[in-house]
Design an enzyme around this catalytic site. Structure first.
Site, PDB file in Angstrom:
ATOM      1  N   VAL A  69      70.519  26.582  53.261  1.00  0.00           N
ATOM      2  CA  VAL A  69      70.759  27.516  54.231  1.00  0.00           C
ATOM      3  C   VAL A  69      71.161  26.634  55.585  1.00  0.00           C
ATOM      4  O   VAL A  69      71.558  27.216  56.269  1.00  0.00           O
ATOM      5  CB  VAL A  69      69.674  28.336  54.505  1.00  0.00           C
ATOM      6  CG1 VAL A  69      69.352  29.559  53.289  1.00  0.00           C
ATOM      7  CG2 VAL A  69      68.553  27.833  54.856  1.00  0.00           C
ATOM      8  N   TYR A 168      57.580  22.525  62.984  1.00  0.00           N
ATOM      9  CA  TYR A 168      57.487  23.808  62.451  1.00  0.00           C
ATOM     10  C   TYR A 168      57.421  24.960  63.494  1.00  0.00           C
ATOM     11  O   TYR A 168      57.984  25.976  63.675  1.00  0.00           O
ATOM     12  CB  TYR A 168      56.455  24.012  61.625  1.00  0.00           C
ATOM     13  CG  TYR A 168      55.988  25.180  60.836  1.00  0.00           C
ATOM     14  CD1 TYR A 168      57.048  25.581  59.788  1.00  0.00           C
ATOM     15  CD2 TYR A 168      55.361  26.257  61.336  1.00  0.00           C
ATOM     16  CE1 TYR A 168      56.631  26.745  58.847  1.00  0.00           C
ATOM     17  CE2 TYR A 168      54.986  27.274  60.624  1.00  0.00           C
ATOM     18  CZ  TYR A 168      55.866  27.704  59.511  1.00  0.00           C
ATOM     19  OH  TYR A 168      55.770  28.964  58.920  1.00  0.00           O
TER      20      TYR A 168
END
Length: 270
Positions: A69, A168
């Site tokens: 992706v 993250y």
């Protein structure tokens, strides 16, 4: 499992990172609710195919499609193949994501870039391609009251800082503002964009945090509901956001976290 086989009847969905964990559960529930599902995976081809076989065995429709992706050309090819297979797309679930954890001062640029590329840029690329199709096709009232639905899978760490996981947490915070901005821009076109922010969910990526009684006890101190979530908790929320039952919900993050964002340390220290 609790579901309606007609809730998403006739709709076409694409779920990224659907070969395991939360993505797999979402794909299963979308299929059980009547949607045909494109199962995106990066490297786990066998797991993705097993999911397709399971869906077909339950009289559903699904196929696998490989793509990274973070790569624009692969995303464009994935959407072209999905449109060729299904004719259109009604639901995108932006689920693919990863972690590359490190103390901040030791974090490499590669670790930073890879997490941002997959978790944030990947969602941007997929949402952009889905929105193009939604705008081209418009609303089909016999299918859905919306021209399309985009569901971004975020995390409680879009609002909870997380030492040792700066890349993250930054990616998830970025998802929140990206999602809201896209939702604001596309809402006049009856395209609904929302997020789900899972808390602690039993998935392979965090197995060490819940797989022993000691680890689970430590984790439960952060969860007022006193249970670790299951992937089905997220999947049911995704089906609701994909359905016309949530037709007036735009730009919202649905926290599915057992109360993790309720500052549980204040239970006894308020």
């Amino acid at each position: 499992m609790s579901y309606s086989p007609y809730l998403l009847k006739g709709q076409k969905a694409l779920v990224t990172g659907a070969s395991s964990g939360i993505g797999e559960a979402i794909a299963r529930y979308l299929a059980l609710s009547g949607a045909a599902v494109a199962i995106n995976y990066h490297s786990e081809a066998e797991s993705a195919q097993k999911l397709v076989d399971d869906i077909k065995a339950a009289n559903g429709e699904a196929f696998t499609i490989q793509a990274d992706v973070s790569k624009e050309d692969e995303i464009k090819a994935m959407f072209s193949q999905t449109l060729e297979q299904f004719g259109t797309i009604d639901i995108l679930v932006n689920n693919a994501g990863l972690q590359k954890d490190s103390p901040f001062v030791d974090m490499t640029l590669e670790q930073w870039n890879r997490v941002i590329e997959v978790n944030l840029t990947g969602q941007f690329l997929c949402a952009r391609e889905a929105a193009k199709e939604f705008l081209r096709r418009g609303v089909q009232p016999h299918i859905s009251s919306a021209a399309g639905k985009i569901i971004c899978i975020s995390s409680v760490h879009q609002v909870i800082p997380w030492a040792g996981h700066v890349n993250y947490a930054a990616s998830k915070g970025g998802i929140n503002m990206m999602m809201q901005s896209i939702a604001q821009e596309l809402a006049p076109h009856k395209i609904r964009v929302n997020s789900i922010a899972p808390g602690a969910i039993k998935t392979p990526i965090n197995k060490s945090a819940w797989d022993t009684p000691e680890a689970e006890a430590k984790l439960l101190k952060l969860i007022p509901a006193k249970r670790v979530g299951d992937v089905e908790d997220i999947a049911k929320a995704a089906v609701w956001l994909a359905s016309d039952d949530s037709d007036y919900v735009y730009g919202t993050t649905l926290f599915v976290d057992g109360g993790m964002t309720l500052y549980p340390d204040f239970i006894e220290n308020g």
